[in-house]
Design an enzyme around this catalytic site. Structure first.
Site, PDB file in Angstrom:
ATOM      1  N   GLY A   1       0.793  -1.206   0.000  1.00 18.03           N
ATOM      2  CA  GLY A   1       0.000   0.000   0.000  1.00 18.03           C
ATOM      3  C   GLY A   1       0.829   1.261   0.000  1.00 18.03           C
ATOM      4  O   GLY A   1       0.499   2.234  -0.694  1.00 18.03           O
ATOM      5  N   ILE A   2       1.923   1.281   0.776  1.00 15.81           N
ATOM      6  CA  ILE A   2       2.719   2.506   0.858  1.00 15.81           C
ATOM      7  C   ILE A   2       3.478   2.761  -0.445  1.00 15.81           C
ATOM      8  O   ILE A   2       3.438   3.884  -0.972  1.00 15.81           O
ATOM      9  CB  ILE A   2       3.658   2.465   2.071  1.00 15.81           C
TER      10      ILE A   2
ATOM     11  N   GLU B   1      12.452  -4.872  -9.415  1.00 19.25           N
ATOM     12  CA  GLU B   1      12.269  -6.320  -9.470  1.00 19.25           C
ATOM     13  C   GLU B   1      10.846  -6.664  -9.891  1.00 19.25           C
ATOM     14  O   GLU B   1      10.617  -7.573 -10.669  1.00 19.25           O
ATOM     15  CB  GLU B   1      12.619  -6.986  -8.137  1.00 19.25           C
TER      16      GLU B   1
ATOM     17  N   LYS C   1      -1.704  -2.914  15.090  1.00 18.81           N
ATOM     18  CA  LYS C   1      -2.793  -3.385  15.951  1.00 18.81           C
ATOM     19  C   LYS C   1      -3.614  -2.225  16.507  1.00 18.81           C
ATOM     20  O   LYS C   1      -3.736  -2.047  17.723  1.00 18.81           O
ATOM     21  CB  LYS C   1      -2.248  -4.272  17.078  1.00 18.81           C
TER      22      LYS C   1
END
Length: 431
Positions: free
Chosen positions: A218-219, A238, A361
């Site tokens: 996502g980042i 890659e 978390k």
């Protein structure tokens, strides 16, 4: 003998093609969508006919029948890197794991330090000269071909014929089977405000004309989304995904300013949509190469202004990155993170970014920690780390003292944890 006659002689059902496998063999399978689903499903169905067979791979994307703790004496998975499919086996102990830098897997295969008896791979249809393209993942597979006793292909018309060092001739094939099912597509990860904030910090530090290596997640994709105003970017990576393709279509990526192989995008595997796979087909601006070419720090580092963007799960006060395990419990693998951190460090004007949210978390755990959790596998070392980025800012660590590193990392930790991190730093005599 004409190529089409050779093709027909080697064309078998998947159930017959897998019979080239012998007891005790190691079958090498390419990364992700390069895996051949028809062959691996047939192997799974017949797995109790074999004994001591291993299937070695990075990042499996389908859960085949051989992912079965009850039949590991017949066919067992060996991971070069865990995915969500293979992770449970690694954590429970019925899947093996070979730690290695992605760039070094081909050499380990060539030296016989990693076994390669048989190769199973997806492939494009054969061209007029008798060649197939292993376009979806050249990775370590091209090296495995040279040491394997037998090569078995799954030929699918949906597989593109890409340029680069990713081709194999019909004369080297032991057997092949055909399939027409659509290639597995992988959507872009979910991006929220934390990812957007981190992406903006990184994007602001990428100049026009830079060459990019972008990892999956996502980042990194949030970074890509914020590069649409840049000019003349290049690609030496890659993995090629939809984000890079989107920047090409927007005219942002031109590869004109690259000083190493200008005009060419380089990658070793593809992961994305049907449109991406079509984008690979005979694209003169894109080449798929083995990973010891794309990820070699010396070669990749010849690109000026190489900017490498990769994610981690935990960073300690010294800058050590735990990117592949939760404590001693395996989660992913080393992959190419260190390859490209070192590549960017070698590059003239290069920057290596390690990105992570400041918490986990639901904001109950800080990802910036005094020391890595007990047993954590260190992926990027304190000697290689450069930029660490959270949603609260950027810490530049390379060349800094332990005290300076500690101060910089606490400054980009979540505010709720900065007090206890400072207390820990005082106890450790770092502040």
């Amino acid at each position: 003998m004409p190529f089409d006659i050779q093709y027909q002689q080697k064309r078998l059902s998947a159930a017959d093609a897998i019979r080239v496998v012998m007891n005790g063999d190691t079958i090498v399978v390419p990364t992700a969508v390069g895996e051949p689903p028809t062959l691996l499903a047939a192997l799974s169905d017949a797995r109790r006919d074999f004994r001591g067979v291993q299937v070695a791979q990075i990042l499996p994307v389908r859960k085949y029948g051989y992912f079965d703790p009850e039949t590991t004496e017949h066919v067992r998975h060996t991971a070069y890197f865990f995915s969500g499919i293979s992770r449970a086996g690694g954590q429970e102990g019925w899947t093996d794991f070979i730690p290695a830098h992605f760039s070094e897997l081909p050499e380990l295969l060539r030296r016989g330090m990693i076994a390669s008896d048989v190769v199973f791979s997806m492939a494009s249809p054969m061209d007029a000269y008798g060649y197939f393209s292993l376009s979806l993942a050249a990775d370590y597979t091209m090296a495995a071909l040279n040491s394997a006793r037998a090569v078995v292909l799954e030929v699918n018309p949906n597989v593109p014929f890409a340029n680069g060092n990713c081709h194999i001739h019909i004369s080297r094939i032991a057997a092949l089977t055909e399939s027409e099912e659509p290639l597995l597509e992988v959507g872009l990860p979910k991006i929220g405000p934390v990812q957007e904030a981190i992406g903006k910090y990184v994007a602001d530090m990428i100049p026009d004309g830079a060459t990019l290596q972008i990892g999956y997640g996502g980042i990194p994709d949030a970074v890509v989304m914020q590069l649409t105003g840049k000019h003349d970017l290049g690609v030496h990576t890659e993995m090629i995904g939809d984000g890079i393709m989107t920047l090409v279509e927007a005219g942002v990526i031109t590869n004109r300013k690259k000083n190493y192989l200008p005009g060419k995008m380089l990658a070793t595997f593809a992961l994305g949509s049907k449109k991406l796979y079509q984008f690979l087909h005979r694209n003169p601006a894109l080449e798929m190469h083995p990973v010891d070419f794309t990820n070699d720090p010396y070669l990749a580092g010849q690109n000026d202004n190489l900017h490498a963007i990769n994610a981690t799960m935990q960073v300690d006060f010294m800058g050590q990155c735990g990117s592949e395990s939760l404590g001693f419990s395996p989660y992913s693998g080393t992959g190419g993170q260190t390859d490209f951190v070192r590549s960017a460090n070698r590059s003239n004007g290069g920057k290596a970014f390690i990105v992570l949210p400041s918490t986990a978390k639901h904001d109950t755990i800080s990802r910036i920690v005094p020391v890595l959790s007990s047993g954590t596998h260190v992926s990027t070392s304190k000697n290689d780390i450069n930029y660490v980025v959270t949603e609260f800012g950027v810490a530049q660590l390379r060349g800094k003292t332990a005290r300076q590193r500690c101060e910089a990392l606490i400054a980009i930790a979540h505010p709720d944890f900065r007090g206890e991190l400072r207390d820990a730093a005082l106890r450790m005599k770092l502040l």
